[in-house]
Design an enzyme around this catalytic site. Structure first.
Site, PDB file in Angstrom:
ATOM      1  N   GLU A   1      56.423  35.605  38.897  1.00 42.63           N
ATOM      2  CA  GLU A   1      55.288  35.105  37.892  1.00 42.63           C
ATOM      3  C   GLU A   1      54.672  36.449  37.079  1.00 42.63           C
ATOM      4  OE1 GLU A   1      52.581  32.263  39.524  1.00 42.63           O
ATOM      5  OE2 GLU A   1      51.914  31.780  37.595  1.00 42.63           O
TER       6      GLU A   1
ATOM      7  N   HIS B   1      45.526  29.167  33.912  1.00 40.52           N
ATOM      8  CA  HIS B   1      46.161  28.229  33.262  1.00 40.52           C
ATOM      9  C   HIS B   1      45.427  26.959  33.880  1.00 40.52           C
ATOM     10  CE1 HIS B   1      49.343  30.369  35.230  1.00 40.52           C
ATOM     11  NE2 HIS B   1      48.955  29.535  36.450  1.00 40.52           N
TER      12      HIS B   1
ATOM     13  N   ASP C   1      51.959  35.642  46.709  1.00 40.67           N
ATOM     14  CA  ASP C   1      50.647  34.608  46.573  1.00 40.67           C
ATOM     15  C   ASP C   1      50.104  34.151  47.622  1.00 40.67           C
ATOM     16  OD1 ASP C   1      50.397  35.516  43.865  1.00 40.67           O
ATOM     17  OD2 ASP C   1      51.302  33.729  43.100  1.00 40.67           O
TER      18      ASP C   1
ATOM     19  N   HIS D   1      57.935  38.234  43.811  1.00 43.26           N
ATOM     20  CA  HIS D   1      57.141  36.901  43.156  1.00 43.26           C
ATOM     21  C   HIS D   1      57.426  37.331  41.528  1.00 43.26           C
ATOM     22  CE1 HIS D   1      55.635  33.267  41.743  1.00 43.26           C
ATOM     23  NE2 HIS D   1      54.334  33.543  41.801  1.00 43.26           N
TER      24      HIS D   1
ATOM     25  N   ASP E   1      52.095  37.512  36.184  1.00 46.42           N
ATOM     26  CA  ASP E   1      50.779  38.405  36.803  1.00 46.42           C
ATOM     27  C   ASP E   1      51.138  39.467  37.483  1.00 46.42           C
ATOM     28  OD1 ASP E   1      51.209  36.057  38.215  1.00 46.42           O
ATOM     29  OD2 ASP E   1      49.200  36.016  39.105  1.00 46.42           O
TER      30      ASP E   1
ATOM     31  N   HIS F   1      55.066  30.064  45.760  1.00 43.45           N
ATOM     32  CA  HIS F   1      55.050  28.725  45.274  1.00 43.45           C
ATOM     33  C   HIS F   1      55.606  28.534  43.850  1.00 43.45           C
ATOM     34  CE1 HIS F   1      52.269  29.990  41.647  1.00 43.45           C
ATOM     35  NE2 HIS F   1      52.347  30.840  42.333  1.00 43.45           N
TER      36      HIS F   1
ATOM     37  N   HIS G   1      46.712  38.700  45.590  1.00 41.96           N
ATOM     38  CA  HIS G   1      45.581  38.528  44.826  1.00 41.96           C
ATOM     39  C   HIS G   1      44.698  38.900  46.028  1.00 41.96           C
ATOM     40  CE1 HIS G   1      47.162  37.076  40.960  1.00 41.96           C
ATOM     41  NE2 HIS G   1      47.969  36.042  41.817  1.00 41.96           N
TER      42      HIS G   1
ATOM     43  N   TYR H   1      42.233  28.722  46.318  1.00 44.48           N
ATOM     44  CA  TYR H   1      43.581  29.094  45.922  1.00 44.48           C
ATOM     45  C   TYR H   1      44.459  27.853  46.607  1.00 44.48           C
ATOM     46  CZ  TYR H   1      47.347  32.067  44.629  1.00 44.48           C
ATOM     47  OH  TYR H   1      48.364  32.528  44.290  1.00 44.48           O
TER      48      TYR H   1
END
Lengths: 53, 397
Positions: free
Chosen positions: B80, B24, B164, B78, B82, B145, B225, B192
């Site tokens: 999110e 994004h 993250d 988390h 992904d 985040h 990640h 990042y």
């Protein structure tokens, strides 16, 4: 004094503590916190807060 | 790729996304990975999942360690997508005893997947669960985040599973920090931080302070990640400390977009002045520089000199894009200046200056504007202002 919680991230605004890092002095009741103030944790506005114990 | 044992009976079981290039608006030219971790103890625990499209890879990797149905607990550090996209299908297959998440995590899971029948177990900072010979301690990291974010710490292993935090978007077949080029790794980690975490710097500071005062020992950080930190834990923690304190180098960015090269000529003249003061300069033409790379350079730059031509009584569209993105990431403690060429009104330059002021940049001088094409004198004024900014950068060091 009434505390308010951010419904987005859970941050609690305690009037006794205020938010001095962002210009809100200790002892500032919720209604006197400027409308431009945002949640110091997640950045949303005052409209995203509700009363809490 | 194959599952990798990262500590005794603890496995990486995630997926590598070699071909993704955009997150994004954050460019990830080297792809990324969605890391999930499996701990085999009396209870088998999975930490986070992967993007929906990678469910098969996740199942393959889990299957190399245990039958997926043997998983007892799934920890959602988390929400999110992904990391949770594969969760609904995985829960249907595994039927876990518990889905462990923060209070905000439960709320976010419900808002994503609308499943109130899952066996949620809500945890908060200080809570821990026993899984046999190991304990999992939970640390809520709200707004690092997302509101739901939390980290899991296994004291017996000195392992922090950090979702993250400390991550990097970098697809590699290697799993550990000491198996790849350290310079590239630190650059990816910096990118990042600059594009995901910069705006939560105060929260990062608070977290680092809490970790320090708690005396928690960490010898491995396993993010959601990229590479796992085991040989450079101290380096990445120190970097997070520096970045979240907005520590800057004697460095300036000149960022601009231009219509007919006039604003570009001014940009180069500014760079001359900054360089003459011995300040490190990066010049970023927004027609060829990605916003995410500009943010990475901005993270440790003290000054940002920002230029735009005026078009339709406003800024060039790429300038508006950059400024909006930058403002959202809340850079702090920067020195700024605005410049640009214009034909009649010059509103573009004013817009840039107003945005930098809104971001609380310490502005050096009034915006420097030039009508149409700069003269030699105009360029000399740019170089002079560049020197002045360079001096301010040096004084701040």
């Amino acid at each position: 004094m009434q505390k308010y919680v951010c419904i987005v991230c859970g941050y609690v605004y305690n009037p006794e503590v205020g938010d001095p890092d962002n210009g809100v002095q200790p002892g500032t009741p919720w209604q006197d916190v400027p409308e431009t103030w945002v949640c110091p944790l997640c950045g949303v506005g005052k409209d995203q807060f509700e009363e809490t114990d | 790729m194959t599952s990798t044992e990262i500590k005794n009976d603890i496995f990486w079981v995630g997926a590598i996304d070699w071909n993704v290039r955009d997150f994004h608006g954050y460019s990830i030219p080297s792809g990324t990975s969605y890391n999930a971790y499996l701990v085999k103890d009396q209870k088998t625990v999975l930490f986070d999942t992967v993007k929906k499209e990678f469910l098969d890879t996740l199942l393959l990797h889990i299957g190399q360690v245990v039958e997926p149905e043997k998983i007892d607990y799934i920890v959602v550090n988390h929400v999110e997508m992904d990391h949770s996209g594969a969760l609904p299908m995985l829960i249907d297959i595994v039927k876990p005893e518990k889905v462990i998440c923060s209070a905000m995590g439960k709320r976010a899971l419900l808002a994503h997947y609308h499943r109130d029948d899952w066996p949620y177990e809500v945890v908060a900072t200080g809570d821990s669960i026993d899984i046999g010979s190991r304990t999992i301690k939970f640390i809520e990291t709200r707004m690092l985040h997302w509101p739901d974010s939390m980290m899991s710490y296994i004291p017996q292993e000195r392992l922090l599973i950090s979702q993250d935090g400390f991550g990097q978007h970098w697809a590699t077949s290697e799993r550990f920090d000491d198996e790849v080029d350290l310079g590239e790794l630190m650059y990816q980690a910096k990118k990042y931080f600059a594009n995901i975490l910069m705006l939560y710097s105060n929260t990062v500071q608070k977290l680092l302070g809490e970790v320090r005062s708690s005396g928690v020992e960490i010898d491995m950080i396993a993010p959601d990640h990229g590479l796992i930190w085991r040989s450079h834990v101290g380096d990445i923690v120190q970097s997070y400390d520096d970045w979240s304190l907005h520590k800057c180098k004697a460095k300036a960015l000149v960022v601009y977009d231009t219509m007919w090269h006039s604003t570009e000529m001014m940009a180069m003249a500014f760079a001359e002045g900054l360089e003459a003061e011995g300040v490190s300069v990066k010049v970023c033409d927004l027609s060829v520089s990605h916003r995410a790379d500009v943010m990475t350079e901005l993270l440790d730059a003290k000054a940002v000199v920002f230029g735009s031509s005026t078009i339709n009584n406003s800024v060039l569209p790429r300038v508006a894009d950059m400024l909006a993105y930058m403002k959202g990431l809340r850079p702090a403690g920067k020195i700024g200046a605005a410049f640009g060429s214009y034909g009649w009104g010059g509103e573009g330059v004013k817009y840039v200056a107003a945005m930098l002021e809104e971001m609380k940049f310490e502005m050096i001088d009034e915006p420097l504007k030039v009508v149409y094409v700069p003269t030699a004198d105009d360029l000399a004024r740019c170089t002079e202002l560049g020197r002045k900014i360079g001096q301010a950068v040096k004084e701040s060091q």
